[in-house]
Design an enzyme around this catalytic site. Structure first.
Site, PDB file in Angstrom:
ATOM      1  N   GLY A   1       0.976  -1.118  -0.040  1.00 27.62           N
ATOM      2  CA  GLY A   1       0.007   0.155   0.080  1.00 27.62           C
ATOM      3  C   GLY A   1       0.901   1.266  -0.032  1.00 27.62           C
TER       4      GLY A   1
ATOM      5  N   GLN B   1       3.069   9.931   1.432  1.00 24.76           N
ATOM      6  CA  GLN B   1       4.291   9.240   1.396  1.00 24.76           C
ATOM      7  C   GLN B   1       4.832   9.521   0.030  1.00 24.76           C
ATOM      8  OE1 GLN B   1       2.211   5.391   2.157  1.00 24.76           O
ATOM      9  NE2 GLN B   1       4.482   5.122   3.548  1.00 24.76           N
TER      10      GLN B   1
ATOM     11  N   CYS C   1       6.084  -0.119   7.403  1.00 26.59           N
ATOM     12  CA  CYS C   1       5.583   1.109   6.649  1.00 26.59           C
ATOM     13  C   CYS C   1       6.732   1.441   5.563  1.00 26.59           C
ATOM     14  CB  CYS C   1       5.024   2.267   7.473  1.00 26.59           C
ATOM     15  SG  CYS C   1       4.624   3.903   6.505  1.00 26.59           S
ATOM     16  N   LEU C   2       6.498   1.804   4.177  1.00 21.90           N
ATOM     17  CA  LEU C   2       7.691   2.184   3.490  1.00 21.90           C
ATOM     18  C   LEU C   2       8.329   3.661   3.778  1.00 21.90           C
ATOM     19  CD1 LEU C   2       5.953   1.263  -0.199  1.00 21.90           C
ATOM     20  CD2 LEU C   2       7.739   0.076   1.284  1.00 21.90           C
TER      21      LEU C   2
ATOM     22  N   HIS D   1      -4.492   1.144   7.217  1.00 19.51           N
ATOM     23  CA  HIS D   1      -3.156   1.715   7.385  1.00 19.51           C
ATOM     24  C   HIS D   1      -3.053   2.893   6.591  1.00 19.51           C
ATOM     25  CE1 HIS D   1       1.416   1.354   7.911  1.00 19.51           C
ATOM     26  NE2 HIS D   1       1.569   2.121   6.732  1.00 19.51           N
ATOM     27  N   GLU D   2      -3.631   2.686   4.995  1.00 18.79           N
ATOM     28  CA  GLU D   2      -3.225   3.713   4.204  1.00 18.79           C
ATOM     29  C   GLU D   2      -4.470   4.923   4.500  1.00 18.79           C
ATOM     30  OE1 GLU D   2      -0.587   3.758   2.609  1.00 18.79           O
ATOM     31  OE2 GLU D   2      -0.393   1.468   2.908  1.00 18.79           O
TER      32      GLU D   2
ATOM     33  N   HIS E   1      -2.836   7.321   6.980  1.00 23.52           N
ATOM     34  CA  HIS E   1      -1.963   8.088   6.178  1.00 23.52           C
ATOM     35  C   HIS E   1      -2.500   9.271   5.843  1.00 23.52           C
ATOM     36  CE1 HIS E   1       2.102   6.569   6.155  1.00 23.52           C
ATOM     37  NE2 HIS E   1       1.883   5.133   5.801  1.00 23.52           N
TER      38      HIS E   1
END
Length: 157
Positions: A46, A51, A90-91, A132-133, A136
């Site tokens: 995701g 991000q 998380c990226l 999660h997304e 963000h």
């Protein structure tokens, strides 16, 4: 559009609430395509617009299941229930993982890249990734919800 680059913590854009998308045009489509490509390149499941430094309510999710690529523009969780606790990363936080408790089921309303509204349901890992997304997009990071962090290598094998 230039190739997108990941934004890493502690960049303040990651904790900034995003604005709703109001224009569904080619620029939005290019953003979504770029985000999806970057997510795959980074081996993620995701990616949310903040991000990549864009403060708009746009996210992509693909956990490699039958749902395939999911584009979420202006997503809203309509319903959630159940509970699951499991590892998340998380990226924007390379190498950091921790246990997070989230709803096991979500029902979400969102727009696609053309502005068409859709409603979808998700369970298990897909529900986790979507939540999660969406977090963000509201400036909420998974680190605010971690109950236990993992040491390097603890998740492997």
């Amino acid at each position: 559009m230039a190739k997108l680059k990941l934004v890493y913590h502690p960049d303040e854009v990651l904790e900034t609430k995003c604005e709703p998308v109001t224009v569904f045009d080619n620029k939005l489509a290019k953003l979504i395509n770029g985000m999806y490509d970057l997510m795959l390149e980074a081996d993620g499941v995701g990616l949310a617009a903040p991000q990549v430094g864009v403060l708009q309510q746009v996210a992509v999710v693909d956990i490699g299941d039958r749902h395939g690529k999911i584009e979420l523009v202006n997503p809203v969780i309509l319903e959630k229930h159940g509970q699951q606790t499991g590892p998340e990363g998380c990226l924007s936080f390379p190498g950091l993982f921790g246990d997070v408790t989230r709803a096991d089921y979500v029902k979400v309303r969102a727009h696609n890249r053309r502005g068409k509204v859709f409603v979808m349901e998700a369970k298990g890992f897909l529900a986790r990734a979507i939540q999660h997304e969406i977090d963000h997009l509201h400036g909420v990071l998974f680190t605010e919800k971690v109950s236990r962090y993992y040491e390097d290598g603890e998740l492997e094998g």
